[in-house]
Design an enzyme around this catalytic site. Structure first.
Site, short mmCIF file in Angstrom:
data_model
loop_
_atom_site.label_atom_id
_atom_site.label_comp_id
_atom_site.label_asym_id
_atom_site.label_seq_id
_atom_site.Cartn_x
_atom_site.Cartn_y
_atom_site.Cartn_z
N LYS A 32 12.92 21.38 54.85
CA LYS A 32 12.79 22.15 55.95
C LYS A 32 14.37 22.82 56.38
O LYS A 32 14.62 23.98 56.38
CB LYS A 32 12.32 21.70 57.17
CG LYS A 32 11.00 21.78 57.36
CD LYS A 32 10.48 21.51 58.70
CE LYS A 32 10.57 20.07 59.07
NZ LYS A 32 11.31 19.84 60.08
N ARG A 71 5.75 20.62 67.77
CA ARG A 71 4.72 19.64 67.08
C ARG A 71 3.63 19.02 67.68
O ARG A 71 3.01 18.08 67.12
CB ARG A 71 5.77 18.40 66.91
CG ARG A 71 7.04 18.52 65.57
CD ARG A 71 7.71 17.27 65.48
NE ARG A 71 8.12 17.14 64.06
CZ ARG A 71 9.49 16.88 64.16
NH1 ARG A 71 10.44 17.13 65.07
NH2 ARG A 71 9.79 16.89 62.78
N ARG A 75 17.99 10.61 50.38
CA ARG A 75 18.84 11.14 51.66
C ARG A 75 19.26 10.08 52.50
O ARG A 75 20.43 10.09 53.02
CB ARG A 75 17.98 12.09 52.25
CG ARG A 75 18.54 12.72 53.53
CD ARG A 75 17.77 13.94 53.99
NE ARG A 75 16.77 13.64 54.83
CZ ARG A 75 16.03 14.43 55.62
NH1 ARG A 75 16.01 15.70 55.42
NH2 ARG A 75 15.01 14.04 56.35
N ARG A 86 21.53 8.34 57.06
CA ARG A 86 20.57 8.58 58.53
C ARG A 86 19.66 7.41 58.76
O ARG A 86 18.78 7.10 57.91
CB ARG A 86 19.71 9.84 58.11
CG ARG A 86 20.46 11.09 58.80
CD ARG A 86 19.61 12.41 58.40
NE ARG A 86 18.32 12.49 59.09
CZ ARG A 86 17.72 13.59 59.10
NH1 ARG A 86 18.05 14.67 58.84
NH2 ARG A 86 16.29 13.38 59.71
N ARG A 99 7.47 8.10 60.51
CA ARG A 99 7.55 9.50 60.80
C ARG A 99 6.44 10.24 60.11
O ARG A 99 6.09 11.29 60.60
CB ARG A 99 9.16 9.91 60.51
CG ARG A 99 9.97 9.26 61.27
CD ARG A 99 11.61 9.61 61.10
NE ARG A 99 11.65 11.12 61.29
CZ ARG A 99 12.93 11.78 60.57
NH1 ARG A 99 13.64 11.23 59.70
NH2 ARG A 99 13.05 13.00 60.89
P1 AMP Z 1 13.53 16.22 62.45
O1 AMP Z 1 14.72 16.25 62.03
O2 AMP Z 1 12.98 17.46 63.02
O3 AMP Z 1 12.65 15.48 61.64
O4 AMP Z 1 13.76 15.51 64.02
C1 AMP Z 1 14.05 14.09 64.04
C2 AMP Z 1 13.59 13.33 65.37
O5 AMP Z 1 13.87 14.15 66.62
C3 AMP Z 1 11.95 13.07 65.24
O6 AMP Z 1 11.51 12.21 64.62
C4 AMP Z 1 11.73 13.18 66.65
O7 AMP Z 1 12.18 11.80 67.18
C5 AMP Z 1 12.50 14.06 67.38
N1 AMP Z 1 11.90 15.45 67.32
C6 AMP Z 1 12.55 16.51 66.89
N2 AMP Z 1 11.83 17.56 67.13
C7 AMP Z 1 10.78 17.09 68.13
C8 AMP Z 1 9.63 17.67 68.56
N3 AMP Z 1 9.54 19.13 68.46
N4 AMP Z 1 8.91 17.08 69.51
C9 AMP Z 1 9.40 15.53 69.51
N5 AMP Z 1 10.13 15.03 69.20
C10 AMP Z 1 10.97 15.56 68.33
#
Ligand code: AMP
Length: 187
Positions: free
Chosen positions: A13, A88, A127, A133, A144
């Protein structure tokens, strides 16, 4: 144009978002990046979401929606948006629809980058080593993935109802995947 970019962790993404920003000039809004930045800067939101993120859990809707709505209500967010990592949950989908409606805007496409999960886990562990990270460590990444699979299904079905959901094969070179995305969103 407003695009929602969907995909499980490691589906590319972030990379595809960059390509779309380059070729289409979207304003890229990533809730994951916003939360990571908040944690790094130890802001009030950062302190609140830190544990949740490090466990690989979703941040509660209320907080996430509030942050996102504040972002899309700023002056620079005038309808040419690429949303990455949001929505989400169904509540997030609904809150977004409503907020856009009041601005006379609507989502054009929800694009899911589909990649097999075995490949995703390989990408994630790579990664984790390169970027250090914490939420990419394999156990947390699996957590996740579990969460994201469920939420992706909900969000996909939400946008399928209005024929906005598009699935793109996310396996292949960055440019090949970008080409497929562009083909799908070209009007
Ligand atoms: P990402 O990089 O988009 O995978 O987001 C990293 C982390 O941020 C996720 O594992 C969640 O803990 C939090 N997060 C990001 N976007 C959302 C969302 N739309 N709703 C809830 N948690 C989010």
């Amino acid at each position: 144009m407003i695009i929602i970019l969907l995909g499980l962790i490691g589906a590319g993404k972030g990379t595809q978002a960059k390509k779309l920003v380059e070729s289409m000039g979207f304003l890229h809004i990533s809730t994951g990046d916003m939360f990571r930045e908040a944690v790094k800067n130890k802001t009030a939101i950062g302190l609140e979401v830190e544990d949740c993120m490090s466990r690989g859990d979703l941040v509660p809707d209320e907080l996430t929606i509030k942050m996102l709505l504040e972002r899309i209500n700023r002056d620079d967010a005038q309808g040419h948006l690429l949303l990455d990592g949001f929505p989400r949950t169904i509540s997030q989908c609904e809150a977004l629809e409503l907020a856009l409606l009041t601005k006379n805007l609507q989502i054009d496409f929800a694009v899911n980058l589909f990649v097999e999960e075995t490949i995703l886990l390989e990408r994630i562990s790579k990664r984790a080593k390169i970027e250090n990270r914490q939420d990419d460590q394999v156990d947390i990444a699996k957590q996740r993935l579990d969460n994201q699979r469920k939420s992706l299904k909900e969000v996909a079905s939400f946008y399928s109802k209005t024929n906005k959901f598009i699935e793109v094969d996310g396996f292949g070179s960055v440019d090949a995947v970008h080409g497929r995305v562009m083909q799908e969103i070209s009007l």
